[in-house]
Design a protein around this motif. Structure first.
Motif, PDB file in Angstrom:
ATOM      1  N   GLY A  50     -20.645   7.317  17.158  1.00  0.00           N
ATOM      2  CA  GLY A  50     -19.782   8.139  16.331  1.00  0.00           C
ATOM      3  C   GLY A  50     -18.461   7.456  16.064  1.00  0.00           C
ATOM      4  O   GLY A  50     -18.007   6.635  16.854  1.00  0.00           O
ATOM      5  N   SER A  51     -17.871   7.816  14.945  1.00  0.00           N
ATOM      6  CA  SER A  51     -16.556   7.266  14.628  1.00  0.00           C
ATOM      7  C   SER A  51     -15.798   8.231  13.743  1.00  0.00           C
ATOM      8  O   SER A  51     -16.374   8.929  12.914  1.00  0.00           O
ATOM      9  N   GLY A  52     -14.508   8.261  13.967  1.00  0.00           N
ATOM     10  CA  GLY A  52     -13.618   8.997  13.084  1.00  0.00           C
ATOM     11  C   GLY A  52     -13.317   8.096  11.900  1.00  0.00           C
ATOM     12  O   GLY A  52     -12.453   7.225  11.989  1.00  0.00           O
ATOM     13  N   GLU A  53     -14.049   8.286  10.820  1.00  0.00           N
ATOM     14  CA  GLU A  53     -13.906   7.398   9.680  1.00  0.00           C
ATOM     15  C   GLU A  53     -12.642   7.673   8.878  1.00  0.00           C
ATOM     16  O   GLU A  53     -12.059   6.772   8.307  1.00  0.00           O
ATOM     17  N   GLU A  54     -12.262   8.923   8.828  1.00  0.00           N
ATOM     18  CA  GLU A  54     -11.069   9.297   8.079  1.00  0.00           C
ATOM     19  C   GLU A  54     -10.028   9.975   8.960  1.00  0.00           C
ATOM     20  O   GLU A  54      -8.930  10.240   8.509  1.00  0.00           O
ATOM     21  N   SER A  55     -10.406  10.283  10.197  1.00  0.00           N
ATOM     22  CA  SER A  55      -9.525  11.066  11.050  1.00  0.00           C
ATOM     23  C   SER A  55      -9.974  10.937  12.500  1.00  0.00           C
ATOM     24  O   SER A  55     -11.096  10.514  12.774  1.00  0.00           O
ATOM     25  N   THR A  56      -9.109  11.335  13.391  1.00  0.00           N
ATOM     26  CA  THR A  56      -9.515  11.476  14.785  1.00  0.00           C
ATOM     27  C   THR A  56     -10.246  12.804  14.933  1.00  0.00           C
ATOM     28  O   THR A  56     -10.258  13.621  14.008  1.00  0.00           O
ATOM     29  N   PHE A  57     -10.861  13.013  16.096  1.00  0.00           N
ATOM     30  CA  PHE A  57     -11.543  14.285  16.328  1.00  0.00           C
ATOM     31  C   PHE A  57     -11.328  14.726  17.764  1.00  0.00           C
ATOM     32  O   PHE A  57     -11.119  13.920  18.662  1.00  0.00           O
ATOM     33  N   ALA A  58     -11.393  16.022  17.958  1.00  0.00           N
ATOM     34  CA  ALA A  58     -11.105  16.635  19.254  1.00  0.00           C
ATOM     35  C   ALA A  58     -12.363  16.725  20.110  1.00  0.00           C
ATOM     36  O   ALA A  58     -13.492  16.678  19.600  1.00  0.00           O
TER      37      ALA A  58
END
Length: 93
Positions: A50-58
């Motif tokens: 997984g990757s935050g392509e446009e944003s971080t995630f919680a």
């Protein structure tokens, strides 16, 4: 038997702040987080990417994607079992 364990894969992501699973092409282009899960029928992971392509995630969003992904994989494995039963092949116990 040639089949040791059934395996399935799903994509998940965060779109408009919500976790979604089984992304189509348009959703895949639009998600801010892209997540792929591959697991066996007994819940063991083959791949988690997984990757935050446009944003971080919680953490909560990760948990939501994992839960949706696990359910999607379970549904796919149930479908695989149904097909195998129809063609009279016994899947692994």
């Amino acid at each position: 038997p040639p089949i040791k364990k059934l395996v399935a894969a799903v994509s998940a992501g965060i779109l408009d702040g919500n976790a979604i699973v089984d992304l189509d092409y348009e959703e895949d282009k639009a998600v801010i987080v892209d997540f792929n899960l591959v697991a066996t029928e007994d819940g063991e992971f083959v791949e988690v990417q997984g990757s935050g392509e446009e944003s971080t995630f919680a953490q909560a969003q990760l948990d939501d994607m994992l839960a949706l992904g696990r359910k999607g994989i379970a549904d796919l494995i149930a479908a695989q079992r149904a097909v195998l039963a129809r063609i009279m092949i016994s899947p692994p116990a």
